[in-house]
Design an enzyme around this catalytic site. Structure first.
Site, PDB file in Angstrom:
ATOM      1  CE  LYS A  77      -2.845   2.709   3.020  1.00 42.76           C
ATOM      2  NZ  LYS A  77      -3.536   2.791   4.317  1.00 42.76           N
TER       3      LYS A  77
ATOM      4  N   GLY B 203      -7.199   8.868  10.587  1.00 42.88           N
ATOM      5  CA  GLY B 203      -7.378   8.835  12.039  1.00 42.88           C
ATOM      6  C   GLY B 203      -8.448   9.763  12.565  1.00 42.88           C
TER       7      GLY B 203
ATOM      8  N   GLY C 270     -10.334   7.696   7.433  1.00 40.94           N
ATOM      9  CA  GLY C 270     -11.382   8.616   7.841  1.00 40.94           C
ATOM     10  C   GLY C 270     -12.721   7.982   8.156  1.00 40.94           C
TER      11      GLY C 270
ATOM     12  CB  THR D  41      -8.344   5.424  13.560  1.00 42.11           C
ATOM     13  OG1 THR D  41      -6.998   5.558  13.118  1.00 42.11           O
ATOM     14  CG2 THR D  41      -8.551   6.280  14.797  1.00 42.11           C
TER      15      THR D  41
END
Lengths: 255, 65
Positions: free
Chosen positions: A95, A156, A183, A205
């Site tokens: 990634k 995050g 997000g 997150t």
């Protein structure tokens, strides 16, 4: 028919890519299981000399490892990290994550295109994290990306689909799988992205900062599956004005 | 002087990568090594001798998104 998607010739059933950052190693196995995840992201960092627990010991067999290039500020640095990650002997997935902005952690689309081109030529399955821009997505596709990973909101932040309109454009115009990354804070937001036609969701997150990490991983799994089914089924229509009864309009008691 | 992960390593020169990693408790199975910007293939850890002036990076996987 089995509903799968393909990355670099590898077929996946689960549409939930799980991050492994910011939570205890002992919870990773349960989180992967409850998420039903087939791909998990990792980062590469300097090793410490003291004996420490190794994350690879906690990841079940058969799960595809997706190292990211976090820490890279240029294409060359990302390529260097990708080379080191491949040397770990855990496959060819990478990634690409290149950030020069340390305040908002926004990806550098230009450097990301350059890194994608280099690594795709070297045979990596390149999954570029990017700011959702159609022209950039087209360049990434031309450079050999296996998918496109647009951000929904700053990393995050758990703020959800702040870039919704632009992600929809990518879904509509780009043939590669669009995997919404960064997000997404709630299962409902993951579900919404899947209803829009995203191929998969990447989240870290949202799970890592939840009250019960494996339980939240499970909640995301269900939301992603629900959104996928809704997308495949086709949404019910929306009335522009007025109403339409769901009940028969005849046979009322007073008639 | 040899530099390992940004710190000076007075005892590294003349040792093989494998010996250095083992002595310092790095889990050989779980690390990748770069010497002067070039990857050192795992299969050569046993033979590759660290030279004075080398800059070495030893990395591993950690949790991340």
């Amino acid at each position: 028919m089995k509903d799968t998607f393909t990355l670099g010739g590898h077929e996946f059933t689960s549409r939930f890519i799980l991050g492994s950052g910011k939570y205890n190693l002992s919870l990773i196995k349960a989180a992967i299981e409850d998420a039903g995840a087939e791909i998990i992201t990792l980062a590469l960092r300097r090793a410490n000399t003291k004996k420490e627990e190794n994350i690879l010991d906690y990841i079940p067999e058969g799960v595809t490892l997706l190292p990211n290039t976090s820490g890279a500020r240029t294409a060359e640095e990302a390529v260097r990290i990708a080379h080191l990650a491949r040397e770990m002997g855990c496959g060819d997935f990478v990634k690409i994550e290149i950030m020069r902005d340390s305040k908002y952690l926004l990806p550098d689309n230009y450097e990301t295109i350059r890194a994608t081109e280099i690594l795709a030529k070297e045979g990596y399955v390149v999954m570029p994290y990017m700011y959702p821009d159609l022209n950039v997505a087209r360049s990434l596709a031309a450079a050999g990306a296996a998918c496109i990973m647009p951000l929904a909101a700053p990393i995050g932040s758990n703020k959800g689909l702040a870039t919704k309109e632009f992600i929809q454009i990518l879904i509509d115009e780009i043939e590669l799988p669009i995997i919404v990354d960064a997000g997404i804070g709630r299962p409902s937001q993951a579900c919404e992205a899947m209803e829009m036609g995203a191929a998969a969701i990447m989240a870290n997150t949202a799970i890592a900062t939840a009250g019960d990490i494996p339980a939240m991983a499970g909640a995301f799994k269900k939301a992603i599956e629900a959104g996928r089914t809704a997308y495949l089924t086709g949404m019910g229509r929306v009335l522009q004005r007025g109403s339409e009864a769901s009940d028969p309009l005849t046979g009322f008691l007073g008639d | 002087m040899v530099t390992v992960n940004g710190e000076q390593a007075a005892d590294a020169a003349g040792k093989t990568i494998l010996d250095y990693l083992t002595e310092h408790g790095y889990p050989g199975r779980y690390v990748a090594v770069e010497c002067n910007g070039e990857i050192v293939p795992k299969a050569t850890f046993e033979e590759r001798v660290i030279q004075d002036g080398d800059t070495i990076e030893v990395v591993r996987f950690v949790g991340g998104g």
